[in-house]
Design a protein around this motif. Structure first.
Motif, short mmCIF file in Angstrom:
data_model
loop_
_atom_site.label_atom_id
_atom_site.label_comp_id
_atom_site.label_asym_id
_atom_site.label_seq_id
_atom_site.Cartn_x
_atom_site.Cartn_y
_atom_site.Cartn_z
N GLY A 113 9.83 3.49 -4.51
CA GLY A 113 9.39 4.40 -5.57
C GLY A 113 7.88 4.32 -5.73
N TRP A 114 7.37 4.93 -6.81
CA TRP A 114 5.94 4.91 -7.07
C TRP A 114 5.54 3.59 -7.70
CZ3 TRP A 114 2.41 8.37 -5.38
CH2 TRP A 114 2.92 9.58 -4.85
N ALA A 115 4.38 3.08 -7.26
CA ALA A 115 3.86 1.81 -7.79
C ALA A 115 2.47 2.03 -8.36
CB ALA A 115 3.83 0.76 -6.68
N GLU A 116 2.30 1.73 -9.64
CA GLU A 116 0.99 1.79 -10.28
C GLU A 116 0.40 0.39 -10.33
OE1 GLU A 116 0.69 3.69 -14.04
OE2 GLU A 116 1.78 5.49 -13.41
N LEU A 117 -0.80 0.24 -9.78
CA LEU A 117 -1.44 -1.07 -9.72
C LEU A 117 -2.91 -0.97 -10.08
CD1 LEU A 117 -0.05 -2.32 -6.26
CD2 LEU A 117 0.79 -2.98 -8.52
N GLN A 118 -3.40 -1.96 -10.78
CA GLN A 118 -4.83 -2.01 -11.04
C GLN A 118 -5.56 -2.33 -9.74
OE1 GLN A 118 -6.08 -4.78 -14.06
NE2 GLN A 118 -8.25 -4.46 -13.66
N LEU A 119 -6.66 -1.62 -9.52
CA LEU A 119 -7.47 -1.82 -8.32
C LEU A 119 -8.64 -2.74 -8.66
CD1 LEU A 119 -7.93 -0.93 -5.32
CD2 LEU A 119 -9.48 0.82 -6.23
N VAL A 120 -8.83 -3.77 -7.84
CA VAL A 120 -9.98 -4.68 -8.00
C VAL A 120 -10.66 -4.85 -6.65
CG1 VAL A 120 -8.97 -5.91 -9.95
CG2 VAL A 120 -8.56 -6.74 -7.62
N GLU A 121 -11.91 -5.26 -6.68
CA GLU A 121 -12.64 -5.44 -5.43
C GLU A 121 -12.45 -6.85 -4.89
OE1 GLU A 121 -17.07 -4.54 -3.52
OE2 GLU A 121 -16.74 -4.34 -5.67
N TYR A 122 -12.33 -6.97 -3.58
CA TYR A 122 -12.17 -8.25 -2.91
C TYR A 122 -13.46 -9.07 -3.03
CZ TYR A 122 -11.59 -11.51 1.04
OH TYR A 122 -11.51 -12.61 1.84
N LYS A 123 -13.32 -10.30 -3.49
CA LYS A 123 -14.46 -11.21 -3.65
C LYS A 123 -14.21 -12.54 -2.94
CE LYS A 123 -16.68 -8.51 -6.64
NZ LYS A 123 -17.99 -7.88 -6.34
N GLY A 124 -13.42 -12.51 -1.89
CA GLY A 124 -13.05 -13.74 -1.22
C GLY A 124 -11.81 -14.35 -1.85
N PRO A 125 -11.47 -15.59 -1.52
CA PRO A 125 -10.28 -16.23 -2.09
C PRO A 125 -10.32 -16.21 -3.62
CG PRO A 125 -11.17 -17.55 -0.30
CD PRO A 125 -12.17 -16.47 -0.57
N GLY A 126 -9.16 -15.95 -4.23
CA GLY A 126 -9.10 -15.88 -5.68
C GLY A 126 -7.75 -15.41 -6.17
N ASP A 127 -7.67 -15.16 -7.48
CA ASP A 127 -6.43 -14.71 -8.11
C ASP A 127 -6.40 -13.18 -8.16
OD1 ASP A 127 -4.16 -14.28 -9.56
OD2 ASP A 127 -4.86 -15.28 -11.39
N TYR A 128 -5.48 -12.59 -7.39
CA TYR A 128 -5.32 -11.13 -7.38
C TYR A 128 -3.88 -10.75 -7.75
CZ TYR A 128 -9.63 -11.41 -4.60
OH TYR A 128 -10.91 -11.67 -4.16
N ALA A 129 -3.23 -11.59 -8.49
CA ALA A 129 -1.79 -11.44 -8.76
C ALA A 129 -1.45 -10.06 -9.31
CB ALA A 129 -1.33 -12.51 -9.75
N GLY A 130 -0.54 -9.38 -8.61
CA GLY A 130 -0.02 -8.10 -9.05
C GLY A 130 -0.98 -6.94 -8.90
#
Length: 575
Positions: A113-130
């Motif tokens: 189905g459709w998935a709505e997700l917040q977009l963030v910029e990659y900054k190397g290793p880190g917390d990108y959960a969900g």
């Protein structure tokens, strides 16, 4: 063109028409689309007169678990549909699989189905959960950092491999192209249920600008794919009539649509050659094999090795039809390492130069012979001791993008390459004094060059023995140019802990400082080390060969081998 009364002709227009047909298929390994294409190609072979008894399909596991040498098989991946939209700060279409078959990251899971997700910029290793992560770096690295370790659900990538500003291969000069990118897709990788899109430079800059202006940017995506265990197919045309020794012509059939030059061109030309060889007499026993790149050639080669049915020569065709003006490419003959028979490199080069398009005797095409390089299906065969010259084109403005379309293919280039291969096959079993003199002159000059550069150094005795065979020194009578006493024995063994090509898994653990110290294509160096370790089995010889062949300082090569040994790829011992 006639040789020995045989009329031969590669038809460039006919071959290009087949490229156009192949490029209409998204050819992901093991997929329904790949299998449908194989059936169409079999029907084509029958129509052009190739006997049905010569056409075989080899099947190998594609289950995300089975290992072939250093390659873990992927899952069967079937793309169906995919769309990417901007949801916030406003509704806007970004891309879709329908618009560009390279827009969906190879290996993406379904969204259900459709998935709505917040977009963030990659900054190397880190917390990108969900979250969905926007990045412009290597997909494997971003997948590990953002998905495996960071918990991200999606990747939105713009990444161009092999940038070459000199020919206009860079994002800023190709702002609308969409790169063909993959994320890891073994069974373990699919457990993360990640999906993603490859987007153009223009769309990347648009999204990055939005992230800079807005506190929250949301994407909306739908991906439908089928992921399953299954098998991959190798299409083999056996024209040997059960005679040995034989020649093998290889070309990879996989890649998303269009993939015209990479590698519908090699596959189509291989089939054109199959049609000619099946009709004409005078050729050596020959097989032609179309396969998924690496994941097909490796199990295929390993099976041949187990059955003691390896070819004595492999000719690999990968990106052989480039329009040099449009793509900025040059035709390349990637040679065999000098520890394996070199005659076949010089044979191909002789015919490539003979058939090179000219105007008033002046060449009008670019051609170069390069040292042994990794990156295609010659690697597993070379690693197992088979001379495997590789014909292809690079760099290329459009390879691995959705702009690699049939309009970038040149019929005359296909004829140049194809007829050169046909001549070379015929001359394997015929007499040509002029050709013999050409090959002998090349062999003696290179033999002397390498011997001059290794004598008096540890590991040189074993290399000298290999050079005597590789350059046919005893046959031509120039083995007496050097005394064995001029060369020093090795003391340490170097043996691979795997079969076939070394692959690419090691690359992502290689320290950046070591990459900078080596200052070359390290995947090619790793493959050369593999070949040398298989053929000679000596560490000193391998270090010395890499030093003189690629011009890499011996200390840097030694550090690289230490890394490979420490990571379990090779083992050492007393020689």
């Amino acid at each position: 063109m006639k040789i020995g009364g045989i009329t031969l002709k590669v038809n460039g227009e006919r071959t290009k028409a087949l490229i156009e047909m192949i490029s209409g298929f998204t050819r992901s390994r093991g997929s329904k689309s790949y299998r449908e294409l194989v059936e169409k190609l079999i029907a084509h072979l029958r129509r052009i007169g190739v006997p049905s008894t010569s056409i075989n399909i080899k099947e190998y596991a594609c289950d995300g678990v089975t290992k072939y040498g250093n390659y873990t098989s992927t899952m069967v991946w079937e793309p169906i549909k995919a769309e990417l939209w901007l949801k916030k700060p406003r509704e806007q279409f970004i891309t879709s699989f329908r618009n560009s078959p390279t827009a969906l990251l190879f290996g993406s899971a379904a969204t259900n189905g459709w998935a709505e997700l917040q977009l963030v910029e990659y900054k190397g290793p880190g917390d990108y959960a969900g979250k969905a992560v926007l990045a412009k770096e290597d997909p494997v690295k971003v997948f590990k950092d953002a998905v495996v370790n960071g918990g991200a659900k999606a990747l939105i990538l713009s990444y161009m491999r092999g940038k070459c500003p000199e020919i206009g291969r860079e994002p800023k000069t190709n702002p609308d192209v969409v790169n063909y990118l993959s994320i890891p897709n073994t069974l373990e990788d699919y457990n993360y249920r990640a999906f993603g899109f490859s987007i153009s430079e223009k769309h990347f800059n648009f999204l990055k600008k939005l992230l800079g202006k807005n506190s929250v940017v949301v994407i909306n995506a739908e991906v439908e794919t089928k992921v399953m265990k299954g098998s991959i197919q190798v299409l083999e045309i056996d024209l040997t009539k059960k005679q040995n020794p034989y020649v093998l012509i290889t070309a990879h059939l996989c890649h998303p649509s269009p993939g015209a030059n990479d590698n519908a061109s090699g596959s189509a030309l291989a089939l054109e050659l199959a049609g000619i060889i099946s009709k004409e007499k005078g050729f050596p026993p020959t097989k032609i094999a179309l396969m998924p790149e690496f994941f097909g050639s490796t199990p295929y080669a390993l099976e041949m090795k187990r059955e003691s049915s390896m070819p004595f020569l492999t000719i690999n065709l990968d990106m052989v039809g480039e329009d040099q003006k449009k793509t900025g490419s040059s035709l390349l003959l990637t040679e065999t390492p000098p520890v394996l028979p070199k005659r076949y490199d010089f044979l191909l080069e002789y015919n490539l130069l003979k058939h090179m398009p000219r105007c008033d005797g002046i060449p009008i095409k670019r051609y170069y012979r390069l040292p042994y390089s990794a990156g295609s299906d010659h690697c597993p065969f070379t690693a197992m001791g088979v001379s495997s010259p590789f014909l292809g084109h690079l760099p290329d403005r459009y390879y691995h993008t959705d702009a690699d379309s049939p309009d970038k293919v040149d019929c005359k280039e296909l004829e140049w390459v194809g007829n050169s291969v046909l001549d070379s096959l015929l001359e394997l079993i015929s007499t040509n004094p002029k050709l013999d003199a050409y090959i002998k002159s090349k062999e003696v000059s290179e033999f002397v060059y390498y011997c001059e550069n290794i004598r008096g150094k540890p590991g040189s005795r074993e290399l000298f023995s290999s050079f005597l065979k590789a350059f046919e020194a005893r046959k031509h009578g120039f083995d007496s140019l050097y005394s064995q006493n001029s060369f020093i024995h090795s003391r340490k063994k170097l043996i691979p802990n795997f079969e076939g090509s070394i692959g690419f898994d090691w690359y992502y653990a290689l320290p950046e400082q070591l990459k900078k110290t080596l200052n070359l294509n390290v995947t090619s160096l790793a493959e050369l080390i593999t070949v040398s370790a298989n053929i000679i089995g000596s560490r000193e010889s391998t270090e010395l060969l890499a030093e003189i062949y690629y011009g890499v300082p011996q200390k840097a090569v030694s550090g690289f081998i230490d890394f490979l040994v420490d990571n379990g790829y090779f083992m050492e011992g007393e020689f």
